[in-house]
Design a protein around this motif. Structure first.
Motif, PDB file in Angstrom:
ATOM      1  N   ASP A 138       0.804  -1.125  -0.080  1.00  0.00           N
ATOM      2  CA  ASP A 138       0.139   0.029  -0.149  1.00  0.00           C
ATOM      3  C   ASP A 138       0.957   1.176   0.022  1.00  0.00           C
ATOM      4  O   ASP A 138       0.293   2.315  -0.460  1.00  0.00           O
ATOM      5  N   ALA A 139       1.998   1.167   0.575  1.00  0.00           N
ATOM      6  CA  ALA A 139       2.791   2.306   0.480  1.00  0.00           C
ATOM      7  C   ALA A 139       3.777   2.598  -0.497  1.00  0.00           C
ATOM      8  O   ALA A 139       4.442   3.575  -0.662  1.00  0.00           O
ATOM      9  N   GLY A 140       3.647   1.985  -1.545  1.00  0.00           N
ATOM     10  CA  GLY A 140       4.449   1.917  -2.865  1.00  0.00           C
ATOM     11  C   GLY A 140       5.733   1.016  -2.935  1.00  0.00           C
ATOM     12  O   GLY A 140       6.518   1.290  -3.664  1.00  0.00           O
ATOM     13  N   ASP A 141       6.089   0.569  -1.622  1.00  0.00           N
ATOM     14  CA  ASP A 141       7.285  -0.165  -1.594  1.00  0.00           C
ATOM     15  C   ASP A 141       7.099  -1.441  -2.723  1.00  0.00           C
ATOM     16  O   ASP A 141       6.023  -2.004  -2.609  1.00  0.00           O
ATOM     17  N   VAL A 142       8.285  -1.889  -2.981  1.00  0.00           N
ATOM     18  CA  VAL A 142       8.390  -2.992  -4.050  1.00  0.00           C
ATOM     19  C   VAL A 142       9.010  -3.966  -3.471  1.00  0.00           C
ATOM     20  O   VAL A 142      10.136  -3.979  -2.970  1.00  0.00           O
ATOM     21  N   PHE A 143       8.506  -5.333  -3.768  1.00  0.00           N
ATOM     22  CA  PHE A 143       9.350  -6.565  -3.511  1.00  0.00           C
ATOM     23  C   PHE A 143      10.242  -6.771  -4.531  1.00  0.00           C
ATOM     24  O   PHE A 143       9.563  -7.332  -5.714  1.00  0.00           O
ATOM     25  N   LYS A 144      11.166  -6.546  -4.572  1.00  0.00           N
ATOM     26  CA  LYS A 144      12.268  -6.471  -5.809  1.00  0.00           C
ATOM     27  C   LYS A 144      12.632  -8.198  -5.930  1.00  0.00           C
ATOM     28  O   LYS A 144      13.159  -8.666  -4.992  1.00  0.00           O
ATOM     29  N   ILE A 145      12.718  -8.513  -7.216  1.00  0.00           N
ATOM     30  CA  ILE A 145      13.148  -9.959  -7.747  1.00  0.00           C
ATOM     31  C   ILE A 145      14.250  -9.695  -8.666  1.00  0.00           C
ATOM     32  O   ILE A 145      13.712  -9.219  -9.816  1.00  0.00           O
ATOM     33  N   GLU A 146      15.498 -10.117  -8.499  1.00  0.00           N
ATOM     34  CA  GLU A 146      16.330 -10.059  -9.975  1.00  0.00           C
ATOM     35  C   GLU A 146      16.686 -11.705  -9.838  1.00  0.00           C
ATOM     36  O   GLU A 146      17.739 -11.968  -9.047  1.00  0.00           O
ATOM     37  N   PRO A 147      16.231 -12.308 -10.875  1.00  0.00           N
ATOM     38  CA  PRO A 147      16.966 -13.761 -11.014  1.00  0.00           C
ATOM     39  C   PRO A 147      18.093 -13.773 -11.616  1.00  0.00           C
ATOM     40  O   PRO A 147      19.015 -12.819 -12.202  1.00  0.00           O
ATOM     41  N   GLU A 148      18.984 -15.299 -11.421  1.00  0.00           N
ATOM     42  CA  GLU A 148      20.194 -15.112 -11.748  1.00  0.00           C
ATOM     43  C   GLU A 148      20.108 -15.583 -13.290  1.00  0.00           C
ATOM     44  O   GLU A 148      20.902 -15.260 -14.094  1.00  0.00           O
ATOM     45  N   SER A 149      19.283 -16.357 -13.597  1.00  0.00           N
ATOM     46  CA  SER A 149      18.850 -16.784 -15.014  1.00  0.00           C
ATOM     47  C   SER A 149      17.543 -16.578 -15.475  1.00  0.00           C
ATOM     48  O   SER A 149      16.710 -16.106 -14.836  1.00  0.00           O
ATOM     49  N   THR A 150      17.331 -16.566 -17.034  1.00  0.00           N
ATOM     50  CA  THR A 150      16.152 -16.327 -17.510  1.00  0.00           C
ATOM     51  C   THR A 150      15.361 -17.360 -18.185  1.00  0.00           C
ATOM     52  O   THR A 150      16.283 -18.495 -18.182  1.00  0.00           O
ATOM     53  N   GLY A 151      14.225 -17.407 -18.538  1.00  0.00           N
ATOM     54  CA  GLY A 151      13.643 -18.540 -19.355  1.00  0.00           C
ATOM     55  C   GLY A 151      12.372 -18.964 -18.774  1.00  0.00           C
ATOM     56  O   GLY A 151      11.801 -18.017 -17.646  1.00  0.00           O
ATOM     57  N   ASP A 152      12.012 -20.182 -18.869  1.00  0.00           N
ATOM     58  CA  ASP A 152      10.613 -20.651 -18.444  1.00  0.00           C
ATOM     59  C   ASP A 152      10.992 -21.462 -17.278  1.00  0.00           C
ATOM     60  O   ASP A 152      11.785 -22.315 -16.961  1.00  0.00           O
ATOM     61  N   PHE A 153      10.324 -20.763 -16.232  1.00  0.00           N
ATOM     62  CA  PHE A 153      10.585 -21.489 -14.785  1.00  0.00           C
ATOM     63  C   PHE A 153       9.590 -22.331 -14.441  1.00  0.00           C
ATOM     64  O   PHE A 153       9.531 -22.906 -13.328  1.00  0.00           O
ATOM     65  N   SER A 154       8.642 -22.802 -15.368  1.00  0.00           N
ATOM     66  CA  SER A 154       7.311 -23.585 -15.073  1.00  0.00           C
ATOM     67  C   SER A 154       7.657 -25.236 -14.832  1.00  0.00           C
ATOM     68  O   SER A 154       7.109 -25.783 -14.231  1.00  0.00           O
ATOM     69  N   SER A 155       8.821 -25.511 -15.342  1.00  0.00           N
ATOM     70  CA  SER A 155       9.055 -27.018 -15.265  1.00  0.00           C
ATOM     71  C   SER A 155       9.887 -27.355 -14.213  1.00  0.00           C
ATOM     72  O   SER A 155      10.840 -26.621 -14.142  1.00  0.00           O
ATOM     73  N   SER A 156       9.914 -28.676 -13.862  1.00  0.00           N
ATOM     74  CA  SER A 156      10.975 -28.997 -12.829  1.00  0.00           C
ATOM     75  C   SER A 156      12.399 -29.164 -13.248  1.00  0.00           C
ATOM     76  O   SER A 156      12.469 -29.584 -14.545  1.00  0.00           O
ATOM     77  N   GLN A 157      13.280 -29.177 -12.451  1.00  0.00           N
ATOM     78  CA  GLN A 157      14.618 -29.626 -12.854  1.00  0.00           C
ATOM     79  C   GLN A 157      15.043 -30.746 -12.062  1.00  0.00           C
ATOM     80  O   GLN A 157      14.546 -30.880 -10.930  1.00  0.00           O
ATOM     81  N   LYS A 158      15.808 -31.768 -12.741  1.00  0.00           N
ATOM     82  CA  LYS A 158      16.173 -32.783 -11.773  1.00  0.00           C
ATOM     83  C   LYS A 158      17.336 -32.791 -10.929  1.00  0.00           C
ATOM     84  O   LYS A 158      18.016 -31.641 -10.938  1.00  0.00           O
ATOM     85  N   ALA A 159      17.296 -33.627  -9.841  1.00  0.00           N
ATOM     86  CA  ALA A 159      18.151 -33.506  -8.956  1.00  0.00           C
ATOM     87  C   ALA A 159      19.793 -33.485  -9.323  1.00  0.00           C
ATOM     88  O   ALA A 159      19.876 -34.501 -10.163  1.00  0.00           O
ATOM     89  N   THR A 160      20.792 -33.175  -8.535  1.00  0.00           N
ATOM     90  CA  THR A 160      21.874 -33.230  -8.773  1.00  0.00           C
ATOM     91  C   THR A 160      22.448 -34.541  -8.115  1.00  0.00           C
ATOM     92  O   THR A 160      22.367 -34.582  -6.909  1.00  0.00           O
ATOM     93  N   SER A 161      23.307 -35.484  -8.930  1.00  0.00           N
ATOM     94  CA  SER A 161      23.676 -36.728  -8.040  1.00  0.00           C
ATOM     95  C   SER A 161      25.105 -36.315  -7.463  1.00  0.00           C
ATOM     96  O   SER A 161      25.604 -35.272  -8.044  1.00  0.00           O
ATOM     97  N   GLU A 162      25.349 -37.042  -6.412  1.00  0.00           N
ATOM     98  CA  GLU A 162      26.859 -36.734  -5.861  1.00  0.00           C
ATOM     99  C   GLU A 162      27.871 -37.103  -7.157  1.00  0.00           C
ATOM    100  O   GLU A 162      28.767 -36.402  -6.893  1.00  0.00           O
ATOM    101  N   GLN A 163      27.533 -38.142  -7.736  1.00  0.00           N
ATOM    102  CA  GLN A 163      28.533 -38.472  -8.950  1.00  0.00           C
ATOM    103  C   GLN A 163      28.911 -37.232  -9.749  1.00  0.00           C
ATOM    104  O   GLN A 163      29.849 -36.571 -10.003  1.00  0.00           O
ATOM    105  N   ALA A 164      27.546 -36.566 -10.077  1.00  0.00           N
ATOM    106  CA  ALA A 164      27.802 -35.392 -10.973  1.00  0.00           C
ATOM    107  C   ALA A 164      28.529 -34.225 -10.349  1.00  0.00           C
ATOM    108  O   ALA A 164      29.173 -33.321 -10.958  1.00  0.00           O
ATOM    109  N   HIS A 165      28.167 -34.153  -9.219  1.00  0.00           N
ATOM    110  CA  HIS A 165      28.871 -33.015  -8.240  1.00  0.00           C
ATOM    111  C   HIS A 165      30.248 -33.140  -8.272  1.00  0.00           C
ATOM    112  O   HIS A 165      31.051 -32.274  -8.264  1.00  0.00           O
ATOM    113  N   SER A 166      30.610 -34.496  -7.907  1.00  0.00           N
ATOM    114  CA  SER A 166      32.071 -34.727  -7.910  1.00  0.00           C
ATOM    115  C   SER A 166      32.839 -34.586  -9.084  1.00  0.00           C
ATOM    116  O   SER A 166      33.912 -33.775  -8.927  1.00  0.00           O
TER     117      SER A 166
END
Length: 319
Positions: A43-71
Motif C-alpha cells: 500500500d505504501a508503494g514499496d516494491v518486493f524486488k526480484i532479480e533472477p540469476e537466469s532467465t527463461g521458462d521457470f514452470s518446469s521441474s529440474q532434475k536433482a544433482t547426483s553426488e557423482q555429477a557434483h564430484s
C-alpha cells in the motif's frame, strides 16, 4: 506480527501474485499483494524486488544433482583453478524433497521461528513461480548515500558445545569474497570505507565467516548493484571467468538462486539479500538450491557434505 498466514495458501490456490517477508532480527511481516506491471507492491508503494540469476521458462521441474555429477564438477573446477583460469568458483546443486501437501503458511511460520537472523520470505510471481527461503546474506542496504554490505563465505556445521574451527581453505575462501567485493566497489568511487574483522555468523545448522562492509558513494544505486553482484560468494573470482565456468558445468538453471531479492522503499532506500538457502516449490515436491565455494584445496566428498548441511536449513522446515 501477523498471527494468521492462511491468506498465503488462498493466494497460491488462486495463482495471485504476492510476497511476504521478514527482515533479519525483526518480527514484522511485510506484505506485498498489489501486482502492477510485473512488480509486487504494498500500500505504501514499496516494491518486493526480484532479480533472477537466469532467465527463461521457470514452470518446469529440474532434475536433482547426483553426488557423482557434483564430484565431476568439483574436480573439473579444481583443475581449472590449478591451471590459473579462476581462483574460486561456486558450484551449485539441486536437491529434491517430497511435498506431502504441506501448506506454505505453515512453512513460512517455521522459517520465522527457526531462522531469526535470516531474511525469510515466500513469494509467487507469474514469471518465476512459487519460492521460499531464508537467506543469511545481505547484498546491499541503502540509507541515503550510506551503503552496507557483507562478505559471507566459509561454512562449517554448527555444533552446540564447540566453537567453529576455520581451516586455511575456509579462511582463504572468505578472504577472496571480501577482496572481490572491495575491489569492485573501488571502481565506482567510494569513500569512508570500513571493513570489519571476519566473525562467525550462525545460520541454523551451519556457521559462516562474515565480514561487514560499509561505505559512502555518490554513484547511482544501479552502479553499486552492478559492482557488487554477483559476489565471489555466489559466483567466484574473477567474476566473469567464474560465471562462465559454472554455467558450463551445471546442468540446471539457477533461476532465482544466487540472484537477489528484497525491499525497495518508495523513498529509494532498500534492503536486498542474495537469494541463498532457497527452494522452488511444485505441487508434489520441493527443489532445494544450495552450493559451495570451490578452491584449489577442495575435496569433492567434503564439498558434497557441505551442500547436504546447507540443505538442512530448508529440510528442517519442510520435513
Amino acid at each position: 506480527m501477523m498471527s494468521d498466514f492462511n491468506w498465503i495458501d488462498e493466494f497460491i490456490s488462486a495463482k495471485k501474485p504476492f510476497a511476504i517477508c521478514v527482515l533479519p532480527d525483526s518480527h514484522e511481516a511485510k506484505v506485498f499483494t498489489h501486482y502492477n506491471t510485473d512488480t509486487v507492491q504494498n500500500d505504501a508503494g514499496d516494491v518486493f524486488k526480484i532479480e533472477p540469476e537466469s532467465t527463461g521458462d521457470f514452470s518446469s521441474s529440474q532434475k536433482a544433482t547426483s553426488e557423482q555429477a557434483h564430484s565431476l564438477m568439483v574436480q573439473y573446477a579444481v583443475d581449472a583453478i590449478k591451471s590459473g583460469t579462476v581462483q574460486k568458483v561456486i558450484i551449485s546443486t539441486i536437491k529434491h524433497a517430497e511435498r506431502h501437501g504441506q501448506l506454505l503458511s505453515s512453512i513460512f511460520e517455521r522459517l520465522l521461528t527457526s531462522y531469526p537472523t535470516a531474511f525469510r520470505y515466500v513469494c509467487f510471481h507469474p514469471a518465476y513461480g512459487l519460492w521460499a527461503g531464508a537467506s543469511p546474506e545481505l547484498l546491499l542496504k541503502k540509507e541515503g548515500n550510506n551503503y552496507y554490505t557483507t562478505a559471507l563465505a566459509g561454512t562449517v556445521r554448527t555444533t552446540s558445545n564447540q566453537p567453529p574451527v576455520w581451516n586455511d581453505k575456509l579462511v582463504y575462501e572468505q578472504a577472496l569474497v571480501t577482496n572481490g567485493i572491495t575491489s569492485h566497489l573501488k571502481t565506482i568511487g567510494i569513500y569512508d570505507l570500513n571493513i570489519s574483522e571476519p566473525k562467525p555468523h550462525k545460520a541454523g545448522p551451519v556457521t559462516h565467516l562474515k565480514t561487514d562492509i560499509d561505505f559512502v558513494t555518490e554513484a547511482s544505486t544501479a552502479n553499486v548493484l552492478q559492482a557488487l553482484h554477483p559476489t565471489a560468494a555466489v559466483c567466484g573470482f574473477p567474476r566473469e571467468e567464474a560465471k562462465a565456468l559454472y554455467r558450463s558445468l551445471e546442468e540446471h538453471e539457477r533461476r532465482l538462486y544466487t540472484g537477489y531479492l528484497g525491499i525497495k522503499q518508495a523513498n529509494g532506500d532498500l534492503r536486498y539479500f542474495v537469494n541463498l538457502r532457497c527452494m522452488q516449490i511444485f505441487d508434489d515436491h520441493f527443489e532445494l538450491h544450495v552450493g559451495g565455494g570451490i578452491t584449489a584445496g577442495s575435496i569433492a566428498k567434503d564439498e558434497w557434505v557441505e551442500t547436504e548441511n546447507k540443505a538442512k536449513v530448508l529440510r528442517q522446515v519442510i520435513q
